[in-house]
Design a protein around this motif. Structure first.
Motif, PDB file in Angstrom:
ATOM      1  N   TRP A 232      77.162   3.088  78.859  1.00  0.00           N
ATOM      2  CA  TRP A 232      75.614   2.681  79.564  1.00  0.00           C
ATOM      3  C   TRP A 232      75.763   2.869  81.009  1.00  0.00           C
ATOM      4  O   TRP A 232      76.862   2.645  81.727  1.00  0.00           O
ATOM      5  CB  TRP A 232      75.958   0.906  79.397  1.00  0.00           C
ATOM      6  CG  TRP A 232      75.425   0.471  78.141  1.00  0.00           C
ATOM      7  CD1 TRP A 232      76.646  -0.039  77.153  1.00  0.00           C
ATOM      8  CD2 TRP A 232      74.353   0.316  77.306  1.00  0.00           C
ATOM      9  NE1 TRP A 232      75.938  -0.448  76.126  1.00  0.00           N
ATOM     10  CE2 TRP A 232      74.743  -0.393  76.214  1.00  0.00           C
ATOM     11  CE3 TRP A 232      73.057   0.447  77.892  1.00  0.00           C
ATOM     12  CZ2 TRP A 232      73.536  -0.683  75.256  1.00  0.00           C
ATOM     13  CZ3 TRP A 232      71.971   0.246  76.870  1.00  0.00           C
ATOM     14  CH2 TRP A 232      72.310  -0.216  75.756  1.00  0.00           C
ATOM     15  N   ASN A 233      74.509   3.627  81.360  1.00  0.00           N
ATOM     16  CA  ASN A 233      74.447   4.008  82.614  1.00  0.00           C
ATOM     17  C   ASN A 233      73.470   2.963  83.456  1.00  0.00           C
ATOM     18  O   ASN A 233      72.385   2.957  83.164  1.00  0.00           O
ATOM     19  CB  ASN A 233      73.885   5.435  82.572  1.00  0.00           C
ATOM     20  CG  ASN A 233      74.075   6.293  83.929  1.00  0.00           C
ATOM     21  OD1 ASN A 233      75.027   5.701  84.664  1.00  0.00           O
ATOM     22  ND2 ASN A 233      73.679   7.551  83.902  1.00  0.00           N
ATOM     23  N   PRO A 234      73.980   2.505  84.442  1.00  0.00           N
ATOM     24  CA  PRO A 234      72.991   1.579  85.248  1.00  0.00           C
ATOM     25  C   PRO A 234      71.943   2.378  85.983  1.00  0.00           C
ATOM     26  O   PRO A 234      72.201   3.645  86.374  1.00  0.00           O
ATOM     27  CB  PRO A 234      73.969   0.886  86.400  1.00  0.00           C
ATOM     28  CG  PRO A 234      75.279   1.808  86.423  1.00  0.00           C
ATOM     29  CD  PRO A 234      75.471   2.571  85.227  1.00  0.00           C
ATOM     30  N   TYR A 235      70.929   1.651  86.304  1.00  0.00           N
ATOM     31  CA  TYR A 235      69.547   2.418  86.961  1.00  0.00           C
ATOM     32  C   TYR A 235      68.843   1.318  87.625  1.00  0.00           C
ATOM     33  O   TYR A 235      68.977   0.305  87.218  1.00  0.00           O
ATOM     34  CB  TYR A 235      68.946   3.364  85.952  1.00  0.00           C
ATOM     35  CG  TYR A 235      68.221   2.551  84.707  1.00  0.00           C
ATOM     36  CD1 TYR A 235      68.454   2.596  83.467  1.00  0.00           C
ATOM     37  CD2 TYR A 235      66.702   2.046  84.902  1.00  0.00           C
ATOM     38  CE1 TYR A 235      67.990   1.540  82.539  1.00  0.00           C
ATOM     39  CE2 TYR A 235      66.060   1.327  83.992  1.00  0.00           C
ATOM     40  CZ  TYR A 235      66.861   1.288  82.924  1.00  0.00           C
ATOM     41  OH  TYR A 235      66.040   0.664  81.694  1.00  0.00           O
ATOM     42  N   ILE A 236      67.990   1.998  88.527  1.00  0.00           N
ATOM     43  CA  ILE A 236      67.116   0.929  89.152  1.00  0.00           C
ATOM     44  C   ILE A 236      65.760   1.568  88.737  1.00  0.00           C
ATOM     45  O   ILE A 236      65.469   2.803  88.619  1.00  0.00           O
ATOM     46  CB  ILE A 236      67.253   0.954  90.544  1.00  0.00           C
ATOM     47  CG1 ILE A 236      67.316   2.167  91.430  1.00  0.00           C
ATOM     48  CG2 ILE A 236      68.523  -0.077  91.208  1.00  0.00           C
ATOM     49  CD1 ILE A 236      67.313   2.112  93.026  1.00  0.00           C
ATOM     50  N   ILE A 237      64.615   0.656  88.906  1.00  0.00           N
ATOM     51  CA  ILE A 237      63.362   0.782  88.502  1.00  0.00           C
ATOM     52  C   ILE A 237      62.515   0.964  89.864  1.00  0.00           C
ATOM     53  O   ILE A 237      62.461   0.042  90.506  1.00  0.00           O
ATOM     54  CB  ILE A 237      62.744   0.039  87.440  1.00  0.00           C
ATOM     55  CG1 ILE A 237      63.495  -0.139  86.336  1.00  0.00           C
ATOM     56  CG2 ILE A 237      61.417   0.227  86.965  1.00  0.00           C
ATOM     57  CD1 ILE A 237      63.105  -1.448  85.367  1.00  0.00           C
ATOM     58  N   ASP A 238      61.798   2.142  90.115  1.00  0.00           N
ATOM     59  CA  ASP A 238      60.926   2.084  91.259  1.00  0.00           C
ATOM     60  C   ASP A 238      59.458   2.597  90.696  1.00  0.00           C
ATOM     61  O   ASP A 238      59.460   3.524  89.978  1.00  0.00           O
ATOM     62  CB  ASP A 238      61.531   3.234  92.392  1.00  0.00           C
ATOM     63  CG  ASP A 238      60.450   3.305  93.525  1.00  0.00           C
ATOM     64  OD1 ASP A 238      61.230   2.675  94.255  1.00  0.00           O
ATOM     65  OD2 ASP A 238      59.479   3.349  93.311  1.00  0.00           O
ATOM     66  N   PRO A 239      58.636   1.649  90.881  1.00  0.00           N
ATOM     67  CA  PRO A 239      57.423   1.734  90.380  1.00  0.00           C
ATOM     68  C   PRO A 239      56.982   3.277  90.610  1.00  0.00           C
ATOM     69  O   PRO A 239      55.893   3.898  89.931  1.00  0.00           O
ATOM     70  CB  PRO A 239      56.343   0.828  90.849  1.00  0.00           C
ATOM     71  CG  PRO A 239      57.476  -0.330  91.485  1.00  0.00           C
ATOM     72  CD  PRO A 239      58.713   0.471  91.844  1.00  0.00           C
ATOM     73  N   LYS A 240      57.237   3.816  91.669  1.00  0.00           N
ATOM     74  CA  LYS A 240      56.572   5.109  92.220  1.00  0.00           C
ATOM     75  C   LYS A 240      57.590   6.438  91.813  1.00  0.00           C
ATOM     76  O   LYS A 240      57.110   7.502  90.965  1.00  0.00           O
ATOM     77  CB  LYS A 240      56.696   5.326  93.723  1.00  0.00           C
ATOM     78  CG  LYS A 240      56.166   6.469  94.199  1.00  0.00           C
ATOM     79  CD  LYS A 240      55.701   6.290  95.992  1.00  0.00           C
ATOM     80  CE  LYS A 240      55.676   7.348  96.648  1.00  0.00           C
ATOM     81  NZ  LYS A 240      54.934   8.485  96.187  1.00  0.00           N
ATOM     82  N   LEU A 241      58.961   5.999  92.038  1.00  0.00           N
ATOM     83  CA  LEU A 241      59.892   7.210  91.851  1.00  0.00           C
ATOM     84  C   LEU A 241      60.466   7.348  90.302  1.00  0.00           C
ATOM     85  O   LEU A 241      61.023   8.258  89.989  1.00  0.00           O
ATOM     86  CB  LEU A 241      61.035   7.196  92.888  1.00  0.00           C
ATOM     87  CG  LEU A 241      60.679   7.261  94.394  1.00  0.00           C
ATOM     88  CD1 LEU A 241      61.829   6.758  95.178  1.00  0.00           C
ATOM     89  CD2 LEU A 241      59.840   8.266  94.797  1.00  0.00           C
ATOM     90  N   GLY A 242      60.209   6.088  89.783  1.00  0.00           N
ATOM     91  CA  GLY A 242      60.664   6.295  88.305  1.00  0.00           C
ATOM     92  C   GLY A 242      62.009   5.538  88.172  1.00  0.00           C
ATOM     93  O   GLY A 242      62.638   4.979  89.203  1.00  0.00           O
TER      94      GLY A 242
END
Lengths: 250, 250, 250, 250, 250, 250
Positions: A232-242
């Protein structure tokens, strides 16, 4: 780059390129040319934004984009893409991007798109997909199905799985790629497992509750003919950058 | 204000404003103009009172309010609003507030409202909503659907999700806002997940049992185009003042 | 009286009065005049006895009582009340208490009551309820529905929820009060959650297994327009005296 | 005898008498005259043997016995009773015991009993029960329904619950007693909860797995108009002697 | 032999004899003459081999064997028996063993057995069973039903339970014994519980996962008129020798 | 080789040979000649690759291969095999390998295979299977059914289990071997248990989540007439080499 995979095997990694960092991190081999990939996850984990990233990367790489829109008006889709700063207009002018509008018909509004269809008529939808698929060159088309969730709600599980079998067979015939968005929480888990069997690749997203908020992760469950990590690879969500790497958690 | 978000990112927060403290606490960006927001939670967590707060804030900000009432007589709705001290009468006189009475028809009582409809006839209901939506200016209408729960009970899941797709498409066409109340305990979790996929934003409420009584919390599961915190935020329910910050728990 | 509520708020409590100690303990504000209250719990937690207490208190306070009896013969209902020592006869003579006999018809026995109906015919039942409701003055009637469980078993979930919507609308029109008995274990939890959404107030009972036997508790899940504690309050069941405070556990 | 009940209340116990030790242990008041009691538990916990004990006690106390046999031939029922050493023959001769044979018809075998019926025809079965009920004096009949499980399997849940409502109403009309055997594992728990609501008393059996084998316990979940302990009482099953106190565990 | 049973009772054990060690270990009284015994367990726990043991023991004890074969060709059944070294041929010659072939008809292959039937026609199957049952003497026939699982899959739960009621009634009429194989994992647990109620005895098998592989155990859940231990007894499966005591675990 | 089996029995192992190391590790006896083996597991555990290994081993051992393809075009199947480096062409030329194309018909594409069928017509499919089975010698054919999952989705559980019974009977008649791929997550667990009962052998795969990624394991749940270990055996998936021993975990 050298990583220790599940089971302790030492791997020398030569990255394939989707252009989406949290996914590329997990690929060992390059992705074979066109695949049908399902994105599975609960609401609020950035699946729509991930679809946008796959689409924009495909357009940047010279492919033709086809967006089967069941969940919003075409202007909503264009806004979604514009929010990322991607300039869609030129692509539309050159016949490199099409929206198959399956939303307007639902409110009885006349679609202003070249391609439109009522999604409840799966036979017609199937024909419409064939038509729009032929606008691109074999091996150079990327189809986004947004979303299979809505299709199943409108047409039922059995009929939609039947349509999906046909859609994927057509896409394989054209050697096109395809991204399928699926809200895995909206149905019995067996429905997701059934869809996962039909597609070539599966990307899963999840949201873990922590005391300081939600932590988003994705993993590759399967990817036909390609070696990949299974973490599992953690990520963050940015409405602009994806979807971005969550550096603090790597 | 400086906060540490999920995953440890340091965020400088410029609050958007709903005027509802336990929600505003969680917003990083301002809310984009009109959104369709679902309020999901079990019975007894103040969902109706939260709807009232959204409505009153919209009226105070110059918008026109439309209340689709499936769960009580119009006088019950007016009482609910009056209990908060809000003076509704002036708004009604100026054509700034309407009730679409979908309740009286159920007891065969003639509605004394200008707008009324039998909720079991979804086609007519759809037309009635269109009519009342046109009473406000595009971009300046707030619709309260109280409640989707009752609609689903009366018309079934499939039909109601179909209606909801259409309702939201109409609301988007008018650039109106919408608050949808949903009793998430009254159906299979997949139904809630399906609705969460259709709306632009999701606010979840929950009640945690503790030895000294119930502790109420809410969180933002998703909010289209907006960065937000993802923590559970505790609140208290006051029948008059609405949902308030639970200072003892922050 | 001073108590520390859930979340640590210090409350000064001015009791409302139902006359039933384990419930009055939990009320902060007085109960607003007529409410529709559901009693939810598994078999064997004293729900029938609690209905009896609400009824007798209403009669003592000058209201007219209406008992919709689906689970026993009228003589069984009278025995149940007599077991508490309450003298019903005078009330019946003065037209202050009526039984709507929905039980005798099930064995093809001719009812000796003035009001009787076959519960499987929901339209007729609805008319019969209207008739008997008019025997009391608006604002001074207490209806006991014993039980919604049986109604749902005989008529199905969808039809019964439809009937319940109508029943409550009628009761609200008459400003009457209503107590609804519901065996929450006999159906999918979603059915209870659906009913909880329709009524104004919810009292839950439960039975906790302990090494020395069962410990009974109740709590107020919601109560329209009224502040209340949300703790579980232990009680004991006495076939004669009703639900009593369990002093050993307070 | 002095016991400490659930919640710590000190009780002075004056035993009611069923003649069945593991049950009598739990009764505080005497059982009021005729009740309808359900015996709920999984297969292999001695429910059939418990039915036999209730029947034999009733016969010894001068009542007339009626055995509604859905699960075995009349000779199987007689063998079951004989295995306990009880001399049934005299009772049959004096018209004090009847079998309503609902089993032979299932194999197309002609019943040699005076009373027999095909259980799939619930209307006829209802009439047959009325007929045999009139063989005893009001207030002095004990009916054994062995088993409700089989009835539901043959006729469906809804129809059988409907029949059960009618059966119990008839039995109440005659002031007869009734024991109903129910395999609680063979259906959704909601079915058991529904039946538990209909009967006056509920006895539950369970089997706990321990390293040295199964430990059997029973408890009284409810008993109309009667105070009782609510603890689980261990017992052992003897094919001849019936359910006995498990002294080692008391 | 002296053992300490569940609940600590000291038992003097006089073994009954099935000839199958892991079962005989658990019996206190001798098995009463003919019983209908169900074998319940998940796939891969040796249920088929256990059926074979019951059959061979019955043949050795002078009974006539009847094998109702729904899961394999008659030659497959004969191979299964031959694998144990048992010489079946002599028994077949003397009319002491019959196969009721319910398998060949499924592939439209003409059966070469004297008795054959299409299992989807339950009425004919019932008649065929009667016919073959009469080949043995009352009290000296052992029927193997291999398997009830397949019957339910082909005919549905309700119809198959109906057939099972009739089959057992016929077997009881003939005073025959019967072994019924049931894959308890292939259906809702309530189906197993329903079957367990219908048969006289229940033997359960299970497979426990351990770090060094699967550990098999069986227990007797119930056995009409017979005292028995209720512990889980470990065993090993040998394709030739059958179910054997797992000495290492006793 | 000497191993300690489940229950501590010391076993001297004489390996049977499937040519697939993670499976051969677990076999004590040689596999008896033709068996019908089901491969059960969730998506992404290499079931398709395992089917390929069984097929290639059979071809290498002189058997004729029959691939019933429901999930991909024949060219997709050939690519899958080619990816392993196996030279299929010679086998096709000599009539030693056939694809029964059940995929092309789904997109209305004319199949270029000698054998093709629409899988929704189970009667025709059954006949087609008979036809292609006769291309090989009895005792020397290996059939791959890829996949039963898709068959069930297209035809329903009951019909597909019926077809499977017939298919296996035909295969047994021809003394052919068969490998059946089944996505055990796509259905209720009872469906898998039902299929496991019908086949002669069951291989289960699973994916365990660990902090460093997924760990794949397989075990043999049952194998008719063959002794085998019952432990979970870890393996790794290589798109080219197939399922390999995971040496780091043994």
């Amino acid at each position: 780059m050298t990583l220790v995979g599940g089971g302790g095997v030492i791997l020398h990694i030569e990255k394939g390129r989707t252009g989406i960092a949290p996914i590329d991190d997990l690929l060992i081999d390059e992705l074979p040319s066109p695949l049908t990939i399902g994105i599975f996850g609960p609401p609020g984990t950035g699946k729509t934004i991930l679809c946008r990233q796959f689409l924009c990367e495909a357009l940047r790489n010279g492919q033709t984009g086809v967006y089967i829109a069941l969940d919003d008006f075409p202007e909503g889709v264009r806004e979604l893409i514009a929010r990322s700063g991607f300039e869609l207009e030129a692509f539309e002018r050159k016949g490199r991007f099409f929206i198959l509008d399956c939303y307007s018909s639902q409110v009885g509004r006349r679609s202003s798109e070249k391609y439109f269809e009522d999604p409840r008529n799966l036979s017609n939808l199937s024909i419409a997909v064939s038509g729009v698929l032929q606008q691109g060159k074999p091996g150079a088309v990327m189809v986004i199905l947004d979303s299979l969730t809505t299709l199943i709600q409108k047409c039922g599980v059995t009929e939609s799985l039947g349509f999906l079998h046909i859609l994927i067979a057509k896409i394989r015939s054209q050697r096109a790629g395809c991204i399928i968005k699926f809200n895995s929480a909206a149905f019995n888990p067996a429905v997701a497992a059934a869809v996962q069997d039909i597609v070539d690749g599966v990307i899963e997203t999840k949201a873990e509750e922590t005391p300081v908020g939600v932590n988003y992760c994705l993993r590759i469950l399967k990817m036909r003919g390609t070696r990949h990590l299974t973490t599992w690879n953690p990520y963050i969500i940015d409405p602009k950058l994806g979807l971005l790497k969550n550096w603090l958690r790597v």
